[in-house]
Scaffold this motif. Structure first.
Motif, short mmCIF file in Angstrom:
data_model
loop_
_atom_site.label_atom_id
_atom_site.label_comp_id
_atom_site.label_asym_id
_atom_site.label_seq_id
_atom_site.Cartn_x
_atom_site.Cartn_y
_atom_site.Cartn_z
N ILE A 65 11.17 14.84 -0.15
CA ILE A 65 13.01 13.86 -0.03
C ILE A 65 12.97 13.09 0.28
CG2 ILE A 65 14.78 14.59 -0.83
CD1 ILE A 65 13.88 17.11 -0.90
N ARG A 66 13.14 12.68 1.47
CA ARG A 66 13.78 11.89 2.30
C ARG A 66 13.42 10.61 1.88
NH1 ARG A 66 17.80 14.18 6.74
NH2 ARG A 66 19.01 15.36 5.61
N SER A 67 12.03 10.29 1.84
CA SER A 67 10.72 9.59 2.06
C SER A 67 11.15 8.73 1.02
CB SER A 67 8.90 9.85 1.84
OG SER A 67 9.20 10.44 3.33
N TRP A 68 11.68 9.32 -0.03
CA TRP A 68 12.21 8.21 -1.20
C TRP A 68 13.34 7.39 -0.94
CZ3 TRP A 68 8.43 7.88 -4.71
CH2 TRP A 68 7.40 9.42 -4.79
N GLY B 282 8.41 -5.86 0.14
CA GLY B 282 7.19 -6.66 0.71
C GLY B 282 6.12 -5.13 1.35
N ILE B 283 5.07 -5.60 1.46
CA ILE B 283 3.83 -5.06 2.30
C ILE B 283 4.34 -4.96 3.84
CG2 ILE B 283 2.75 -7.21 2.84
CD1 ILE B 283 0.43 -4.71 2.37
N GLY B 284 4.58 -3.60 4.54
CA GLY B 284 4.60 -3.07 5.44
C GLY B 284 5.86 -4.33 6.36
N HIS B 285 7.12 -3.73 5.35
CA HIS B 285 8.20 -3.57 5.37
C HIS B 285 9.17 -2.03 5.20
CE1 HIS B 285 7.81 -7.20 5.54
NE2 HIS B 285 8.71 -8.19 5.28
N THR B 286 8.17 -1.42 4.85
CA THR B 286 9.02 0.33 5.60
C THR B 286 8.59 0.93 6.53
OG1 THR B 286 8.26 0.17 2.84
CG2 THR B 286 8.84 2.17 3.78
N PRO B 287 10.19 1.44 7.59
CA PRO B 287 9.61 2.12 8.28
C PRO B 287 8.67 3.34 8.75
CG PRO B 287 11.87 1.73 8.14
CD PRO B 287 11.29 1.13 7.00
N ASN B 288 8.21 3.40 9.43
CA ASN B 288 7.02 4.77 9.27
C ASN B 288 7.76 6.05 8.40
OD1 ASN B 288 4.96 4.03 10.71
ND2 ASN B 288 5.72 4.14 12.75
N ILE B 289 6.28 6.43 7.23
CA ILE B 289 7.49 7.68 6.75
C ILE B 289 6.31 8.67 6.73
CG2 ILE B 289 9.40 6.62 5.70
CD1 ILE B 289 8.30 6.04 3.45
N TRP B 290 5.84 9.87 5.86
CA TRP B 290 5.13 11.06 5.52
C TRP B 290 3.88 10.61 4.38
CZ3 TRP B 290 2.57 13.15 9.93
CH2 TRP B 290 3.72 12.98 10.72
N ASN B 291 4.96 9.75 3.37
CA ASN B 291 5.00 9.78 1.75
C ASN B 291 4.27 8.76 1.45
OD1 ASN B 291 4.86 10.09 -0.84
ND2 ASN B 291 6.93 11.35 -1.23
N ILE B 292 2.62 8.48 1.25
CA ILE B 292 2.23 7.41 0.90
C ILE B 292 2.81 7.00 -0.78
CG2 ILE B 292 0.11 6.43 0.03
CD1 ILE B 292 -1.61 7.32 2.43
N TYR B 293 3.00 7.96 -1.47
CA TYR B 293 3.36 7.62 -2.62
C TYR B 293 4.71 6.98 -2.25
CZ TYR B 293 -0.24 9.86 -4.94
OH TYR B 293 -1.74 11.13 -5.17
#
Length: 403
Positions: A303-306, A319-330
């Motif tokens: 849930i919280r990955s979204w 932007g590509i590479g601008h999201t912190p490390n999360i588990w959910n690829i989608y």
């Protein structure tokens, strides 16, 4: 004319020795899949291996990409370039250096993956590759069991050199709720990453449409090692793999209970009884926490990955590479690359479901276990997925002599 003649002779020489080249290239690929967590500076060992593989393909005259594949490459890179430009002109938080680095990474992975796919297809190396991947996976399992034994026995055996390029902290291998339990992680930085790696290989072993048969003992060792990671997500994926493997209409209709089944049942119940406390600590208790809403890592993955999706920039993303490390690829792709890339990703998953349902289900589930579409592990997984998702070739056997 002379240069052309020398080039032809060189290509002919490499063609005659393609079996030696294939052993080197596929062995390096198998090794590279096992060291995706090893870092040297800002690069992984896998990236160095893949770069060397690319050089080997070039030298041996096997560096080529088909026209149809080039169109797909241009589509993928076109979406990313458009995303970078949109964010550069419309998103104040966007860092161009990070975007360019992401573009270079994707370009590198896509080109190497396409070249390797064509190489494997050209020389019909699917069986040989799967053999080597399983052999290296067994070595990884043995190393993992060796390290686990050493930790349980008070570090009587040296093992730190295996973790020189990953992590050494105790939190990476001790079970949170019970620190006396050691979680097997082998060459990887976390037990769940080892589980991710082994589950991919088990998926290829079980669901490949080449009908390559891997010995039961190999799959048993891989399975046991996944269990010894005590990674809830890895064990859950493992369970789903076996459900997909054994529960189908044909097998249910033809299933017959034999005397040997009582022996298997007895062994299974005996293991359950002997390790009941361990099973309670690592599986049952964790399941209870999830059902009670107390397991935050599971909630975060699903849930919280979204929550990193920026509604103000949902079309073009952060932007590509601008999201912190999360588990959910989608969620990762929607957050980073926006709606168009996310829709393309969903369409790709749908295509996989139509092509090979079991392998597609595994792909979708694993995308919730380990994030990072810019990681080398993800792109090697994609390569294997395309190689083994479909084929009409005859059955082969694992112990058939390597080409």
């Amino acid at each position: 004319m002379e240069k052309a003649s020398l080039m032809n002779k060189w290509l002919q020489l490499n063609e005659k020795n393609h079996q030696k080249w294939s052993t080197v290239i596929l062995f390096l690929l198998s090794i590279s899949f096992a060291v995706t967590d090893w870092m040297f500076g800002i690069f992984t060992f896998t990236e160095f291996f893949l770069m060397f593989i690319g050089i080997c393909l070039l030298i041996s005259g096997n560096y080529y990409i088909k026209n149809k594949q080039m169109k797909w490459i241009m589509l993928i890179l076109g979406v990313i370039i458009a995303n970078i430009l949109l964010n550069y002109f419309n998103n104040e938080q966007f860092e161009l250096k990070v975007g360019i680095a992401g573009l270079i990474k994707v370009t590198f992975y896509v080109l190497i993956a396409m070249e390797l796919y064509n190489y494997v297809e050209k020389y019909t190396l699917e069986e040989k590759l799967l053999k080597l991947i399983n052999i290296i996976a067994i070595v990884v399992c043995i190393i993992g069991l060796y390290i686990t034994f050493s930790l349980y026995s008070g570090d009587i055996l040296p093992y730190e050199f295996f973790w020189k390029f990953t992590r050494l902290d105790a939190s990476s291998y001790r079970f949170n709720e019970n620190e006396s339990l050691i979680r097997t992680r082998s060459l990887f930085s976390e037990p769940s990453y080892l589980g991710y790696y082994l589950n991919i290989i088990l998926g290829m072993n079980f669901f490949n449409k080449l009908e390559i048969k891997i010995p039961t003992i190999i799959n048993a060792i891989l399975t046991l090692t996944v269990i010894l990671t005590f990674s809830y997500s890895s064990i859950a994926v493992l369970f789903i793999i076996y459900v997909l493997q054994f529960l189908n209409i044909k097998q249910i209709k033809t299933f017959k209970w034999t005397k040997i089944m009582w022996v298997y049942l007895g062994i299974f119940l005996g293991i359950i009884f002997l390790f009941k406390n361990l099973i309670y600590e690592t599986v049952i208790r964790r399941t209870i926490d999830i059902l009670n809403g107390q397991d935050f890592s599971t909630i975060f993955r699903i849930i919280r990955s979204w929550s990193y999706v920026n509604k103000e920039h949902i079309f073009m993303g952060n932007g590509i590479g601008h999201t912190p490390n999360i588990w959910n690829i989608y969620a990762y792709i929607l957050s980073d690359l926006g709606l168009i890339a996310f829709v393309l990703c969903c369409l790709f998953s749908t295509y996989l479901l139509l092509k090979n349902f079991k392998m597609a289900i595994l792909f979708i589930i694993l995308n919730f276990q380990k994030g990072g579409y810019l990681s080398s592990a993800f792109w090697i997984y994609l390569l294997l997925l395309f190689i083994y998702i479909s084929s009409n070739r005859e059955k082969t056997h694992f112990f058939k002599k390597i080409q």
